[in-house]
Design an enzyme around this catalytic site. Sequence first.
Site, PDB file in Angstrom:
ATOM      1  N   ARG A 134      78.163 -17.678  31.914  1.00 48.64           N
ATOM      2  CA  ARG A 134      77.367 -18.375  32.940  1.00 48.64           C
ATOM      3  C   ARG A 134      77.890 -18.135  34.341  1.00 48.64           C
ATOM      4  NH1 ARG A 134      78.419 -23.036  34.846  1.00 48.64           N
ATOM      5  NH2 ARG A 134      79.281 -23.896  32.942  1.00 48.64           N
TER       6      ARG A 134
ATOM      7  N   TYR B 133      53.609 -13.632  44.979  1.00 50.11           N
ATOM      8  CA  TYR B 133      53.605 -13.809  43.526  1.00 50.11           C
ATOM      9  C   TYR B 133      53.381 -15.297  43.212  1.00 50.11           C
ATOM     10  CZ  TYR B 133      55.386 -14.063  38.784  1.00 50.11           C
ATOM     11  OH  TYR B 133      55.514 -14.297  37.451  1.00 50.11           O
TER      12      TYR B 133
ATOM     13  N   ASP C 278      61.008  -9.666  48.492  1.00 51.28           N
ATOM     14  CA  ASP C 278      60.856  -9.372  47.067  1.00 51.28           C
ATOM     15  C   ASP C 278      60.289  -7.954  46.989  1.00 51.28           C
ATOM     16  OD1 ASP C 278      59.767  -8.991  44.527  1.00 51.28           O
ATOM     17  OD2 ASP C 278      59.154 -11.086  44.293  1.00 51.28           O
TER      18      ASP C 278
ATOM     19  N   LYS D 179      60.367  -5.926  35.549  1.00 52.17           N
ATOM     20  CA  LYS D 179      59.289  -4.961  35.798  1.00 52.17           C
ATOM     21  C   LYS D 179      59.864  -3.547  35.840  1.00 52.17           C
ATOM     22  CE  LYS D 179      57.182  -8.886  36.129  1.00 52.17           C
ATOM     23  NZ  LYS D 179      56.879  -9.554  37.401  1.00 52.17           N
TER      24      LYS D 179
HETATM   25  C1  LIG Z   1      57.033 -10.834  37.878  1.00 52.39           C
HETATM   26  C2  LIG Z   1      57.353 -11.079  39.306  1.00 52.39           C
HETATM   27  C3  LIG Z   1      58.221 -12.117  39.678  1.00 52.39           C
HETATM   28  C4  LIG Z   1      58.821 -13.074  38.664  1.00 52.39           C
HETATM   29  O1  LIG Z   1      59.726 -12.414  37.861  1.00 52.39           O
HETATM   30  P1  LIG Z   1      60.167 -12.939  36.375  1.00 52.39           P
HETATM   31  O2  LIG Z   1      61.117 -11.871  35.959  1.00 52.39           O
HETATM   32  O3  LIG Z   1      58.918 -13.028  35.561  1.00 52.39           O
HETATM   33  O4  LIG Z   1      60.798 -14.265  36.571  1.00 52.39           O
HETATM   34  C5  LIG Z   1      58.516 -12.268  41.014  1.00 52.39           C
HETATM   35  N1  LIG Z   1      57.980 -11.451  41.955  1.00 52.39           N
HETATM   36  C6  LIG Z   1      57.138 -10.460  41.638  1.00 52.39           C
HETATM   37  C7  LIG Z   1      56.586  -9.605  42.718  1.00 52.39           C
HETATM   38  C8  LIG Z   1      56.794 -10.245  40.310  1.00 52.39           C
HETATM   39  O5  LIG Z   1      55.940  -9.244  40.001  1.00 52.39           O
END
Ligand SMILES: *Cc1c(COP(=O)(O)O)cnc(C)c1O
Length: 386
Positions: A50, A104, A176, A201
């Site tokens: 953790r 998002y 992001d 992703k």
């Molecule tokens: C999927 C996504 C998230 C969230 O990510 P998780 O791994 O599902 O928690 C945040 N920002 C963007 C642009 C995303 O495509």
Amino acid sequence: MKTYRRIETQLVHAGTPEPRVLGAVSTPIFQSATFEYAGETSYDDIRYIRLNNTPNQLSLHRLLSVLERAPAALVTGSGMAAISTTLLSVLGAGDHVLAQNCLYGGTLDLLANEFPKLGIECTFISGTEPESWPAALRPNTRAIYVEAMSNPLLEVADLKAVVRFARDCRLTSIIDSTFATPVNFRPLDIGFDVVLHSATKYLNGHSDLVAGAVAGSRELIERITHRLNHLGGTLDPHAAWLLERGLKTLALRVHQQNQSAMMIAKFLSSHSGVRQVNYPGLATHPSHAGARDLFEGFGGMLSFELAGDVAHTEAFMHRTCIPVIAPSLGGVETLLTRPATTSHSGMTPAQRQQAGISDCLVRMSVGIEATDELIDDLAQALGSYQ
Ligand SMILES: *Cc1c(COP(=O)(O)O)cnc(C)c1O
């Protein structure tokens, strides 16, 4: 530590333990919750999963910091863990943040509905209208939060203006960059303070885990790490090992996805059965010039609307053979989704319409299948064998 010049090489070699553990070419999985006490003097240094300091996590921290050209990086249990922990490290009760209005869904909900309960206020801004930002500033504004490309219309904010504005107003700039990946864009190079990813992703790329990443200054990453140590959004060693393995092919995958998405966008925009195609690589896209200036590739995401209604669109999606109809993105397999039923189903039809997301819009995450086979499949599903 050895250094590597190009991202393709860094992805394969950077971050692995030196010397190799018992000579192992692939980093072993250290499936151990706790480690022998070795005289650590602070809580955050005690080796425990953790606390984000066990070998598989540390390999990823070194690799991610090389990829993002950041002094430090941190891997997290999900993209949302990276986002929420970073925001909660930069903001506290009484603070205010500016955020792009097409984020998002999870992030948008967090900022709009959860943070106010913690005393953190948010004003949503248009990423493409910098002249409107000063009016949204408050004396307690601490940060500005944007995404590299919006979902599902692939709008690119004026990211250089975001950095300038943040510097002038002493805000922490956070981006992001999930849709861009470090292959196409390195936000810290243009002056962002923090870059975040849903590593679920493209970084992992195989649709088989959930993870997140943060990169930035040493001081900021240390602060975020200590917050994460308490909030607990940690990545476990097996998922860390899978992510390290997935990352090795990131450049190969993204180069292929850039090329394939461009060809598919061109095919769709030349087809009489398609009303509209949104891909920043097309000269007709409103963000084309900005994307060309900032990014090395236009990415693997696109969206389009057929000439027809929802039933026609659904029938088209079900006539395709190769793509999987599923949410999420960035994997090796092509995915199709209708945002009105998935990522944007929480909005009312009127809100979606205002955001430019028609109920007929189809979003495509282009995988690494053969481009000509994907195009043939779309052509047959559209009802013309060209
Ligand atoms: C999927 C996504 C998230 C969230 O990510 P998780 O791994 O599902 O928690 C945040 N920002 C963007 C642009 C995303 O495509």
